[in-house]
Enzyme design. Structure first.
Site, PDB file in Angstrom:
ATOM      1  N   LYS A   1      -4.194  21.999  -8.006  1.00  0.00           N
ATOM      2  CA  LYS A   1      -3.794  23.097  -8.882  1.00  0.00           C
ATOM      3  C   LYS A   1      -3.089  22.552 -10.120  1.00  0.00           C
ATOM      4  CE  LYS A   1      -3.307  26.459  -5.121  1.00  0.00           C
ATOM      5  NZ  LYS A   1      -2.391  27.380  -4.407  1.00  0.00           N
TER       6      LYS A   1
ATOM      7  N   THR B   1     -11.787   4.345   4.502  1.00  0.00           N
ATOM      8  CA  THR B   1     -10.724   5.064   5.192  1.00  0.00           C
ATOM      9  C   THR B   1     -11.259   6.408   5.693  1.00  0.00           C
ATOM     10  OG1 THR B   1      -9.922   6.292   3.264  1.00  0.00           O
ATOM     11  CG2 THR B   1      -9.091   4.043   3.557  1.00  0.00           C
ATOM     12  N   ARG B   2     -10.490   7.049   6.553  1.00  0.00           N
ATOM     13  CA  ARG B   2     -10.955   8.331   7.099  1.00  0.00           C
ATOM     14  C   ARG B   2     -10.995   9.406   6.018  1.00  0.00           C
ATOM     15  NH1 ARG B   2      -6.613  11.779   9.283  1.00  0.00           N
ATOM     16  NH2 ARG B   2      -4.580  10.874   8.820  1.00  0.00           N
TER      17      ARG B   2
ATOM     18  N   GLU C  69       4.456   5.236   3.912  1.00  0.00           N
ATOM     19  CA  GLU C  69       3.799   6.469   4.334  1.00  0.00           C
ATOM     20  C   GLU C  69       4.821   7.401   4.982  1.00  0.00           C
ATOM     21  OE1 GLU C  69       1.889   9.424   4.642  1.00  0.00           O
ATOM     22  OE2 GLU C  69       0.511   7.821   4.048  1.00  0.00           O
TER      23      GLU C  69
ATOM     24  N   ASP D 154       9.671   7.926   0.901  1.00  0.00           N
ATOM     25  CA  ASP D 154       9.140   7.873  -0.453  1.00  0.00           C
ATOM     26  C   ASP D 154       8.964   6.422  -0.918  1.00  0.00           C
ATOM     27  OD1 ASP D 154       8.792   8.115  -3.305  1.00  0.00           O
ATOM     28  OD2 ASP D 154       9.658  10.116  -3.163  1.00  0.00           O
TER      29      ASP D 154
ATOM     30  N   ASP E 134     -11.378  10.689  -4.818  1.00  0.00           N
ATOM     31  CA  ASP E 134     -12.641  11.432  -4.791  1.00  0.00           C
ATOM     32  C   ASP E 134     -12.556  12.656  -5.703  1.00  0.00           C
ATOM     33  OD1 ASP E 134     -10.708  12.510  -3.057  1.00  0.00           O
ATOM     34  OD2 ASP E 134     -12.205  13.613  -1.924  1.00  0.00           O
TER      35      ASP E 134
ATOM     36  N   ASP F 271      -2.840  12.259  -2.505  1.00  0.00           N
ATOM     37  CA  ASP F 271      -2.900  13.719  -2.537  1.00  0.00           C
ATOM     38  C   ASP F 271      -3.294  14.158  -3.950  1.00  0.00           C
ATOM     39  OD1 ASP F 271      -2.359  16.496  -2.565  1.00  0.00           O
ATOM     40  OD2 ASP F 271      -0.878  16.238  -0.968  1.00  0.00           O
TER      41      ASP F 271
ATOM     42  N   GLU G  19       0.855  -1.193   0.000  1.00  0.00           N
ATOM     43  CA  GLU G  19       0.000   0.000   0.000  1.00  0.00           C
ATOM     44  C   GLU G  19       0.885   1.235   0.000  1.00  0.00           C
ATOM     45  OE1 GLU G  19      -3.738   2.194   2.272  1.00  0.00           O
ATOM     46  OE2 GLU G  19      -3.190   0.144   2.833  1.00  0.00           O
TER      47      GLU G  19
END
Length: 236
Positions: free
Chosen positions: A145, A215-216, A92, A119, A177, A141, A67
């Protein structure tokens, strides 16, 4: 140029933001000092061949999953608890998320997790070829922009790295999303021949499935009225 921007001036653009929101408490620091060493993925030696990779980490392992960007660890912890025979590798750089996973590990309930707190591309380059059975990139993420789109994790370069380490037939799951992230993901997939989309009906991208826990970050998207997209790809 902002201080944070200076941190991106490396050989590769970084796909994540800050690594920490606040100072660690004494207890959190103890988790980093005492629990993290036994959970950290050991990349000091060259990775062994793919056939023996998972068993080298955990002798009883039947496979290895990866993951990338596990956030608060909800999905990683759920998969590890549901599949104790699988080595679940989580990448992470956000220390607060790492601490959350270490807290559960310290409780003695989960022993098949290995972590990399930097990374993920370091891991992708170190892993032996065709050594991973399933990979997850969930709500990365979005870098909304336009000038930051080049920092998005899902890209032709990342897919090339993933294609090398995933076994033929392995599954890559991506969730977001952000509609535009779906578009750029599908374009990146279409430009290479190593992955095929597993969708069989128009509504598949809305179907999370029973083995894909919330997930949150997903909960936040739902609260804010954003649609979530779930994509499954197969390594050909």
């Amino acid at each position: 140029m902002a201080d944070d921007d200076h941190e991106y001036l490396r050989d590769e653009l970084r796909s994540y933001g800050r690594r920490r929101l606040r100072s660690l408490t004494a207890h959190q620091q103890s988790l980093i000092d005492q629990i993290m060493p036994r959970c950290r993925l050991d990349m000091t030696d060259p990775a062994i061949d793919s056939a023996a990779f998972a068993r080298a980490i955990m002798p009883t392992a039947t496979g290895a999953w990866l993951e990338i960007g596990f956030g608060g660890g909800e999905h990683l912890l759920w998969q590890a608890s549901q599949h104790p025979d699988v080595v679940c590798i989580g990448c992470e750089p956000f220390i607060d998320g790492v601490v959350k996973v270490l807290t559960r590990v310290a409780e003695g309930k989960i022993g098949n997790i290995r972590l990399h707190d930097d990374d993920a591309r370091d891991v992708l380059r170190w892993l032996p070829e065709a050594s991973i059975d399933r990979a997850f990139i969930l709500f990365p993420d979005p870098w909304p922009k336009a000038r930051h789109h080049k920092r998005r994790l899902v890209s032709a370069a990342t897919l090339k790295l993933l294609a090398r380490v995933l076994r033929p037939g392995a599954e890559l799951r991506i969730a977001t999303d952000i509609g535009d992230y779906v578009r750029t993901t599908m374009l990146a997939i279409a430009r290479q021949s190593t992955f095929e989309w597993c969708a069989q009906r128009p509504a598949d991208w809305r179907d999370q499935g029973p083995d894909w826990p919330v997930t949150r970050y997903q909960q936040k998207a739902i609260r804010e009225g954003r649609c979530c997209y779930f994509m499954r790809f197969r390594r050909v």
